[in-house]
Design a protein around this motif. Sequence first.
Motif, PDB file in Angstrom:
ATOM      1  N   VAL A 217       0.914  -1.436  -0.378  1.00  0.00           N
ATOM      2  CA  VAL A 217       0.076  -0.398   0.334  1.00  0.00           C
ATOM      3  C   VAL A 217       0.727   1.409   0.063  1.00  0.00           C
ATOM      4  CG1 VAL A 217      -1.277   1.428   1.353  1.00  0.00           C
ATOM      5  CG2 VAL A 217      -1.703  -1.003   1.234  1.00  0.00           C
ATOM      6  N   TYR A 218       2.307   1.542   0.370  1.00  0.00           N
ATOM      7  CA  TYR A 218       2.612   2.565   0.866  1.00  0.00           C
ATOM      8  C   TYR A 218       3.551   2.743  -0.171  1.00  0.00           C
ATOM      9  CZ  TYR A 218       1.065   2.446   5.694  1.00  0.00           C
ATOM     10  OH  TYR A 218       0.650   2.147   7.189  1.00  0.00           O
ATOM     11  N   LEU A 219       4.569   1.596  -0.749  1.00  0.00           N
ATOM     12  CA  LEU A 219       5.138   1.188  -2.347  1.00  0.00           C
ATOM     13  C   LEU A 219       4.098   1.912  -2.958  1.00  0.00           C
ATOM     14  CD1 LEU A 219       7.034  -1.459  -1.434  1.00  0.00           C
ATOM     15  CD2 LEU A 219       8.053   0.795  -1.105  1.00  0.00           C
ATOM     16  N   ALA A 220       2.965   1.834  -2.993  1.00  0.00           N
ATOM     17  CA  ALA A 220       2.346   1.944  -4.423  1.00  0.00           C
ATOM     18  C   ALA A 220       1.825   3.698  -4.151  1.00  0.00           C
ATOM     19  CB  ALA A 220       1.197   1.476  -4.628  1.00  0.00           C
ATOM     20  N   TRP A 221       1.746   4.494  -3.117  1.00  0.00           N
ATOM     21  CA  TRP A 221       1.273   5.450  -2.993  1.00  0.00           C
ATOM     22  C   TRP A 221       2.843   6.392  -3.091  1.00  0.00           C
ATOM     23  CZ3 TRP A 221      -1.501   9.300  -3.065  1.00  0.00           C
ATOM     24  CH2 TRP A 221      -1.496  10.767  -2.838  1.00  0.00           C
ATOM     25  N   LEU A 232       5.489  16.055  -5.558  1.00  0.00           N
ATOM     26  CA  LEU A 232       5.967  14.348  -4.667  1.00  0.00           C
ATOM     27  C   LEU A 232       6.356  14.596  -3.210  1.00  0.00           C
ATOM     28  CD1 LEU A 232       7.883  11.534  -5.356  1.00  0.00           C
ATOM     29  CD2 LEU A 232      10.253  13.411  -5.214  1.00  0.00           C
ATOM     30  N   LYS A 233       6.503  16.311  -3.288  1.00  0.00           N
ATOM     31  CA  LYS A 233       7.123  16.685  -1.536  1.00  0.00           C
ATOM     32  C   LYS A 233       5.282  16.028  -0.774  1.00  0.00           C
ATOM     33  CE  LYS A 233      11.286  19.010  -2.759  1.00  0.00           C
ATOM     34  NZ  LYS A 233      11.814  20.027  -2.753  1.00  0.00           N
ATOM     35  N   GLU A 234       4.312  17.073  -0.963  1.00  0.00           N
ATOM     36  CA  GLU A 234       3.212  17.245  -0.854  1.00  0.00           C
ATOM     37  C   GLU A 234       2.623  15.658  -0.219  1.00  0.00           C
ATOM     38  OE1 GLU A 234      -1.014  18.593  -2.167  1.00  0.00           O
ATOM     39  OE2 GLU A 234       0.419  19.625  -2.620  1.00  0.00           O
ATOM     40  N   ASN A 235       2.642  14.715  -1.686  1.00  0.00           N
ATOM     41  CA  ASN A 235       2.180  13.641  -2.008  1.00  0.00           C
ATOM     42  C   ASN A 235       3.166  12.527  -0.241  1.00  0.00           C
ATOM     43  OD1 ASN A 235       0.356  13.901  -3.294  1.00  0.00           O
ATOM     44  ND2 ASN A 235       1.230  12.601  -4.820  1.00  0.00           N
ATOM     45  N   ILE A 236       4.562  13.217  -0.197  1.00  0.00           N
ATOM     46  CA  ILE A 236       5.375  12.339   1.133  1.00  0.00           C
ATOM     47  C   ILE A 236       5.238  12.661   2.401  1.00  0.00           C
ATOM     48  CG2 ILE A 236       7.132  11.635   1.865  1.00  0.00           C
ATOM     49  CD1 ILE A 236       6.108  10.212  -0.648  1.00  0.00           C
ATOM     50  N   GLU A 237       4.394  14.341   2.644  1.00  0.00           N
ATOM     51  CA  GLU A 237       4.256  14.392   3.915  1.00  0.00           C
ATOM     52  C   GLU A 237       3.133  14.189   3.954  1.00  0.00           C
ATOM     53  OE1 GLU A 237       4.554  18.373   3.276  1.00  0.00           O
ATOM     54  OE2 GLU A 237       6.197  18.540   4.418  1.00  0.00           O
ATOM     55  N   VAL A 254       9.793   0.962   3.281  1.00  0.00           N
ATOM     56  CA  VAL A 254       9.277   1.382   2.347  1.00  0.00           C
ATOM     57  C   VAL A 254       9.956   2.202   2.844  1.00  0.00           C
ATOM     58  CG1 VAL A 254       7.286   2.759   3.005  1.00  0.00           C
ATOM     59  CG2 VAL A 254       6.505   0.893   3.219  1.00  0.00           C
ATOM     60  N   GLY A 255      11.128   2.634   3.947  1.00  0.00           N
ATOM     61  CA  GLY A 255      11.726   3.511   4.700  1.00  0.00           C
ATOM     62  C   GLY A 255      13.041   3.396   3.266  1.00  0.00           C
ATOM     63  N   ASN A 256      13.875   2.631   2.579  1.00  0.00           N
ATOM     64  CA  ASN A 256      14.194   2.026   1.521  1.00  0.00           C
ATOM     65  C   ASN A 256      13.596   2.869   0.593  1.00  0.00           C
ATOM     66  OD1 ASN A 256      16.221   0.749   3.082  1.00  0.00           O
ATOM     67  ND2 ASN A 256      15.307  -1.285   2.529  1.00  0.00           N
ATOM     68  N   ALA A 257      12.966   2.742   0.239  1.00  0.00           N
ATOM     69  CA  ALA A 257      11.786   3.473  -1.018  1.00  0.00           C
ATOM     70  C   ALA A 257      11.885   4.739  -0.591  1.00  0.00           C
ATOM     71  CB  ALA A 257      10.570   3.257  -0.979  1.00  0.00           C
ATOM     72  N   LEU A 258      11.525   5.305   0.175  1.00  0.00           N
ATOM     73  CA  LEU A 258      11.880   6.775   0.607  1.00  0.00           C
ATOM     74  C   LEU A 258      13.052   7.603   0.812  1.00  0.00           C
ATOM     75  CD1 LEU A 258       9.160   6.768   4.279  1.00  0.00           C
ATOM     76  CD2 LEU A 258       9.107   7.339   1.645  1.00  0.00           C
ATOM     77  N   LYS A 259      14.636   6.817   0.840  1.00  0.00           N
ATOM     78  CA  LYS A 259      15.276   7.087   0.961  1.00  0.00           C
ATOM     79  C   LYS A 259      15.838   7.124  -0.339  1.00  0.00           C
ATOM     80  CE  LYS A 259      17.591   4.147   3.595  1.00  0.00           C
ATOM     81  NZ  LYS A 259      18.847   3.203   4.306  1.00  0.00           N
ATOM     82  N   GLN A 260      15.468   6.913  -1.733  1.00  0.00           N
ATOM     83  CA  GLN A 260      15.437   6.690  -2.732  1.00  0.00           C
ATOM     84  C   GLN A 260      14.725   8.327  -3.083  1.00  0.00           C
ATOM     85  OE1 GLN A 260      15.943   2.811  -4.244  1.00  0.00           O
ATOM     86  NE2 GLN A 260      15.879   1.987  -2.790  1.00  0.00           N
ATOM     87  N   LEU A 261      13.862   8.353  -2.839  1.00  0.00           N
ATOM     88  CA  LEU A 261      13.451   9.413  -3.827  1.00  0.00           C
ATOM     89  C   LEU A 261      14.314  10.582  -3.981  1.00  0.00           C
ATOM     90  CD1 LEU A 261       9.763   9.382  -1.167  1.00  0.00           C
ATOM     91  CD2 LEU A 261       9.966   8.531  -3.968  1.00  0.00           C
ATOM     92  N   PRO A 262      13.985  11.502  -5.083  1.00  0.00           N
ATOM     93  CA  PRO A 262      14.544  12.853  -5.397  1.00  0.00           C
ATOM     94  C   PRO A 262      13.931  13.588  -5.081  1.00  0.00           C
ATOM     95  CG  PRO A 262      12.654  12.579  -6.998  1.00  0.00           C
ATOM     96  CD  PRO A 262      13.107  10.927  -5.906  1.00  0.00           C
ATOM     97  N   GLY A 263      15.462  14.902  -4.041  1.00  0.00           N
ATOM     98  CA  GLY A 263      14.413  15.667  -3.490  1.00  0.00           C
ATOM     99  C   GLY A 263      14.071  15.905  -1.908  1.00  0.00           C
ATOM    100  N   ILE A 264      14.877  14.600  -2.087  1.00  0.00           N
ATOM    101  CA  ILE A 264      14.183  14.066  -0.467  1.00  0.00           C
ATOM    102  C   ILE A 264      15.930  13.030   0.230  1.00  0.00           C
ATOM    103  CG2 ILE A 264      13.134  12.688   1.462  1.00  0.00           C
ATOM    104  CD1 ILE A 264      10.273  12.930  -0.520  1.00  0.00           C
ATOM    105  N   GLN A 265      15.940  13.949   1.039  1.00  0.00           N
ATOM    106  CA  GLN A 265      17.515  13.634   1.994  1.00  0.00           C
ATOM    107  C   GLN A 265      16.612  12.861   2.938  1.00  0.00           C
ATOM    108  OE1 GLN A 265      19.602  17.063   3.085  1.00  0.00           O
ATOM    109  NE2 GLN A 265      20.485  17.196   0.613  1.00  0.00           N
ATOM    110  N   ALA A 266      17.118  11.386   3.159  1.00  0.00           N
ATOM    111  CA  ALA A 266      16.713  10.997   3.974  1.00  0.00           C
ATOM    112  C   ALA A 266      18.022   9.909   4.702  1.00  0.00           C
ATOM    113  CB  ALA A 266      15.967  10.068   4.112  1.00  0.00           C
TER     114      ALA A 266
END
Length: 513
Positions: A217-221, A232-237, A254-266
């Motif tokens: 579910v989270y990975l689909a989002w 993108l940033k609005e949706n992740i927030e 899901v954390g690993n997927a978040l770390k790979q997103l552009p414009g987001i430092q994790a």
Amino acid sequence: MKLRALLNFTFRQSVRSYAGVRQKVPVYRLPQERLSEVKQTLDAYPVPSLDQWNDIRRTVLDERRFTSTNVDSTVLGICNSLESGKSYVQFLNSKGINLNLASKGKLLRLYRSRRTESKGDIDPAEQAEIYDIFQELRQNNPVLDANTCEHLIAALTLTKHWKECFDLIDTIKLVGIPDSGTYSVLVEKCFLTGESELGWRLLDEMVGLKRLPNDDVYLAWVEFSLRESDKLKENIERLLEFTGFKGLFLSKSVGNALKQLPGIQATDSRVTDHGKCPQCRATLASITVSEESFEALRQAFLQAVIIKKDIFNKTTPQELERFQKFLKKTKPYDVVIDGLNVAFSTGNQKSPVVYAKHLAAVVSHYSRQKKRVLVIGRQHMDRWKSKDMKFIRENSFLFLTEDLSQDDPFLLYAALESGPRTDFFSRDLMRKHSFLLGHELGQIFKRWQQEHQYSLTTITPNGRVIIKAPFQYEMFAHRLPEDDKRWHVPLVETCLKIPKIEKQAHWLCLSID
């Protein structure tokens, strides 16, 4: 009125008979030796011959309790691929054997497994096969049972006909609540097809019904958010705000997927017991339950947990009245202790003398600090004749419930009635009480529990009491109060398992610029 009652009764009976109340059908499993034998054959021959299928089917039938009714669903449940499942169906067709609902359900699950293995869409021919099975089932069964509906949803969400699933999920709701997997595949499909608001409504509904979303579910989002690059940033927030508000945990995947997103430092982090993040050197937000929320919880607790629909299933009206009079005379308290929970932390094969000594040590710990202490116990503790029980009576208030009563609700009720500054002492997780309060109040309860629950770690040989204090910082995904672009997100191994109410080991320190 009599006619309406009769019609309602008739409808309920038809639902029970035809819509599939989840009957407790016995689940028969193959002995491990036989199961290994069948799996070895399927591993060696991904698509067995007709003779091999005949041998496998006979192997299962040779076991006691397996009949022509449940043998085929059992074999399909063992199949490790869609190809082997289809091959077995062809074998059955060659023998003139028709699949029952249970067997078709297992076949439909194999289509879902194919999608999971391939990490992509199944081919159009297989999608057509799923829809053919759906139409055949719907045509031959005026009302489908709940289990079959769930199997169909798992497969239909792989096709362009996935919106047919909403009728199926409504059918399930006639007799119960759809399970987490059923909700998850439908929410996932909504997100993947761009039906984002429909997906969020469904996600909010499932969480409100105590159903946990899975990783997909989270990975689909996240995948949907990548397609909407300008948002993108609005949706992740939005995702982080939802999980934080609802008290949900994201997994490391899901954390690993978040770390790979552009414009987001994790980056991965391990927050200290004092709430300090070594990555950004900031301190997490302190956890607080507002006075308004606490008062709503206090007022609701009695009816929701102790008195459920006018049935005293935790106590008796007489005992509750006696307890309320006791509280009125003796409150407020600084701490409320679960007496048996503390006593039995030494093990349940010890003598009453040992139990009393253990409990007295904890009471002494608080009395030395001039704390006002209430101990909740049970009446059989009256037989613990020792100097330690005398000490407990002299240095705390002691209330003993009837032996058949549940003492957890008394403990929590006393702490809530005592006021927002009162702590309680117990190792119990208290999950059933959170569930009875419903989702919104349940979340308030968890936050209050996290803030106020202490427990015993050990008592040293010299009598020193080592206490585990609660983690006094926000435990779910949240922004920093002084930096609304900085998030701290706890990560768990699997989002489908509810962790204990305590600090998580792994965190994501995340910045959304």
